[in-house]
Design a protein around this motif. Structure first.
Motif, PDB file in Angstrom:
ATOM      1  N   ASP A 175       1.060  -1.432  -0.087  1.00  0.00           N
ATOM      2  CA  ASP A 175      -0.078   0.112  -0.579  1.00  0.00           C
ATOM      3  C   ASP A 175       1.234   1.582  -0.015  1.00  0.00           C
ATOM      4  N   ARG A 237      -4.004  -7.249   2.705  1.00  0.00           N
ATOM      5  CA  ARG A 237      -4.227  -6.181   4.242  1.00  0.00           C
ATOM      6  C   ARG A 237      -5.780  -6.052   3.830  1.00  0.00           C
ATOM      7  N   HIS A 238      -6.454  -5.619   4.795  1.00  0.00           N
ATOM      8  CA  HIS A 238      -8.338  -5.349   5.007  1.00  0.00           C
ATOM      9  C   HIS A 238      -8.143  -4.935   6.531  1.00  0.00           C
ATOM     10  N   GLY A 239      -8.285  -2.775   6.059  1.00  0.00           N
ATOM     11  CA  GLY A 239      -8.060  -2.433   7.364  1.00  0.00           C
ATOM     12  C   GLY A 239      -7.037  -2.756   8.892  1.00  0.00           C
ATOM     13  N   MET A 282      -8.213 -13.852   1.613  1.00  0.00           N
ATOM     14  CA  MET A 282      -8.985 -13.037   1.221  1.00  0.00           C
ATOM     15  C   MET A 282     -10.340 -12.375   1.809  1.00  0.00           C
ATOM     16  N   ARG A 283     -10.533 -10.938   2.473  1.00  0.00           N
ATOM     17  CA  ARG A 283     -11.196 -10.775   2.997  1.00  0.00           C
ATOM     18  C   ARG A 283     -12.199 -10.072   2.077  1.00  0.00           C
ATOM     19  N   VAL A 284     -13.251  -9.930   1.773  1.00  0.00           N
ATOM     20  CA  VAL A 284     -14.654  -9.856   0.890  1.00  0.00           C
ATOM     21  C   VAL A 284     -14.805  -8.290   1.381  1.00  0.00           C
ATOM     22  N   PRO A 285     -14.339  -7.166   0.872  1.00  0.00           N
ATOM     23  CA  PRO A 285     -14.399  -5.717   1.533  1.00  0.00           C
ATOM     24  C   PRO A 285     -15.711  -5.187   1.479  1.00  0.00           C
ATOM     25  N   PHE A 286     -16.398  -6.116   1.837  1.00  0.00           N
ATOM     26  CA  PHE A 286     -18.116  -6.083   1.929  1.00  0.00           C
ATOM     27  C   PHE A 286     -18.893  -7.301   2.832  1.00  0.00           C
ATOM     28  N   ASP A 292     -19.360 -11.546   7.273  1.00  0.00           N
ATOM     29  CA  ASP A 292     -17.996 -11.394   7.076  1.00  0.00           C
ATOM     30  C   ASP A 292     -17.339 -12.341   6.854  1.00  0.00           C
ATOM     31  N   HIS A 353      -8.870  -7.773  -5.213  1.00  0.00           N
ATOM     32  CA  HIS A 353      -9.298  -7.556  -5.160  1.00  0.00           C
ATOM     33  C   HIS A 353     -11.259  -7.148  -5.226  1.00  0.00           C
ATOM     34  N   GLU A 355     -15.194  -5.578  -6.439  1.00  0.00           N
ATOM     35  CA  GLU A 355     -16.474  -4.217  -6.945  1.00  0.00           C
ATOM     36  C   GLU A 355     -17.567  -5.340  -6.325  1.00  0.00           C
TER      37      GLU A 355
END
Length: 425
Positions: A175, A237-239, A282-286, A292, A353, A355
């Motif tokens: 990042d 990374r997620h948060g 990977m964390r789904v971002p929503f 979660d 990532h 969307e």
């Protein structure tokens, strides 16, 4: 049938770029960044502003013929590429040559043949001169990562080559402030996490490490597994959390709210019984359905007939301390022409990532599979692209994938070629 495919649904090719095969494609700001599998090819930067006419604008060589730079990430005008020993697995197996030769002579009363020795260390006979030469060469000393200034995409400037240890750096996350590096380090068995502050990109500064108990042999820890089976592949990374794929040790969730002290807050292990190692977590971002969700993909590695191929996992991670598997998705061998054509068949990687609820997943000889997890308990394939083999190859080997803001899909073959696809449904 769509041009360039033996089977397709909901996707069509708009361009194919003939280039050496690669380990990672990363798309950002009208450019695709390609990490190639083998020297002398290193990193390519491709202008995809006109996706029907992709154009290579820069080529960067590895540091030497002993390294490959097959992974790449970009944050703004900074690009990071890995530096890892080429043919690392074969060269490690080559260290056993004296032991194998002595044991064979004692048992059979004759020297082992080249064909037999090659089979014993799982290489082609033509690789034996390289394998034998490695026994007397100095230890590999280039492992690490390189940081580039890419304000001029056609003329990247090397800022630094940060050395790490062992065979060097594999996949990683990046990042604007930190590089989350998966690397070997002196005193550890297998890759660990080393986080670098790159606020000054010319002078990366290590801020923390994380490893699994048993990896730090220099501190007296003792592995409970064979060889390199438990190691970090990479984190995302997620948060304030890192989602770590740790090969035959499954998955971990790390809390990095204090970046200097990563700590485990969740884990899930599924090896055994599942035979293929965890490649990406990977964390789904929503949230989906108020939960979660995280996803993982296993890498088809050394498949044994009769066992499951590498597949796709969906997890409920609402409570990191109680990770719950919700479903898996597998690709059938039925009606696939490349299962026995050479090369791997099962899963490898998805775009890092999301969307929407679709996962664009490369499946080696199974091509690209678009799997919708809108219902996390019942993943559904909604599109696929199974390419014709690249010229000179017996099967496609879809290795890595990324998508861009236009909804275009970039599929990188492990052996040869970059495809640019668009959704038709």
């Amino acid at each position: 049938m769509s041009e360039g495919a033996v089977s397709a649904k909901g996707l069509r090719r708009i361009a194919w770029l003939d280039m050496p095969g690669g380990g990672q494609v990363y798309v950002d700001g009208g450019y695709a960044y390609i990490g190639h599998m083998e020297p002398p090819h290193g990193t390519s930067i491709v202008d995809v502003s006109d996706p029907r006419n992709p154009r290579i604008v820069a080529r960067l060589d590895p540091p030497s013929s002993g390294s490959h730079t097959h992974k790449v990430r970009v944050a703004g005008d900074i690009m990071v590429t890995n530096v890892e020993q080429d043919q690392r697995h074969a060269l490690r197996r080559a260290k056993r040559i004296p032991e194998i030769e002595a044991a064979y002579l004692a048992q059979h009363g004759r020297a082992i043949s080249d064909v037999e020795l090659a089979a014993a260390i799982k290489v082609k006979p033509g690789f034996l001169p390289r394998a034998r030469a490695s026994l007397t060469e100095p230890a590999y000393a280039e492992g690490g990562f390189r940081v580039w200034d890419i304000r001029d995409r056609s003329n990247p400037k090397l800022l630094t080559h940060q050395l790490t240890g062992g065979i060097g750096v594999h996949r990683f996350d990046l990042d604007a402030r930190y590089a989350y590096i998966s690397t070997e380090m002196e005193g550890y068995v297998g890759n660990i996490l080393v986080i670098y502050d790159i606020a000054d990109p010319a002078k990366p500064r290590e801020v923390s490490r994380w490893h699994m108990p048993g990896q730090h042999v220099a501190a007296g820890e003792v592995p409970t597994w064979q060889g390199q089976q438990h190691r970090l592949h990479h984190t995302l990374r997620h948060g304030d959390q890192l989602f770590a794929a740790v090969w035959y040790a499954g998955c971990r969730i790390l809390d990095v709210s204090d970046i200097t002290r990563p700590k485990v807050v969740g884990e899930y292990r599924y090896h055994p019984p599942f035979p293929e190692p965890t490649h990406t977590f990977m964390r789904v971002p929503f949230q989906i359905g108020g939960r979660d969700i995280a996803v993982a993909v296993d890498e088809e590695h050394e498949h044994v007939a009769g066992q499951l191929h590498g597949g796709l996992w969906v997890f409920d991670v609402t409570d990191p301390a109680k990770i719950q598997p919700l479903s898996m998705w597998h690709l059938t061998e039925l009606d696939n022409p490349y299962v026995k054509a050479g090369g791997r068949f099962g899963a490898h990687q998805f775009q890092e990532h999301m969307e929407d609820t679709c996962l664009y997943t490369t499946w080696f000889g199974g091509g690209l599979r678009v799997v919708d997890i809108a219902d996390p308990t019942a993943p559904t394939e909604v599109a696929h692209w199974l390419a014709e083999p690249p010229p000179g190859q017996s099967s496609p080997q879809a290795n890595d994938v990324d998508t861009d803001a236009r909804g275009l899909v970039y599929v990188l073959d492990r052996n040869r070629g970059l495809e640019i696809l668009e959704r038709t449904a």
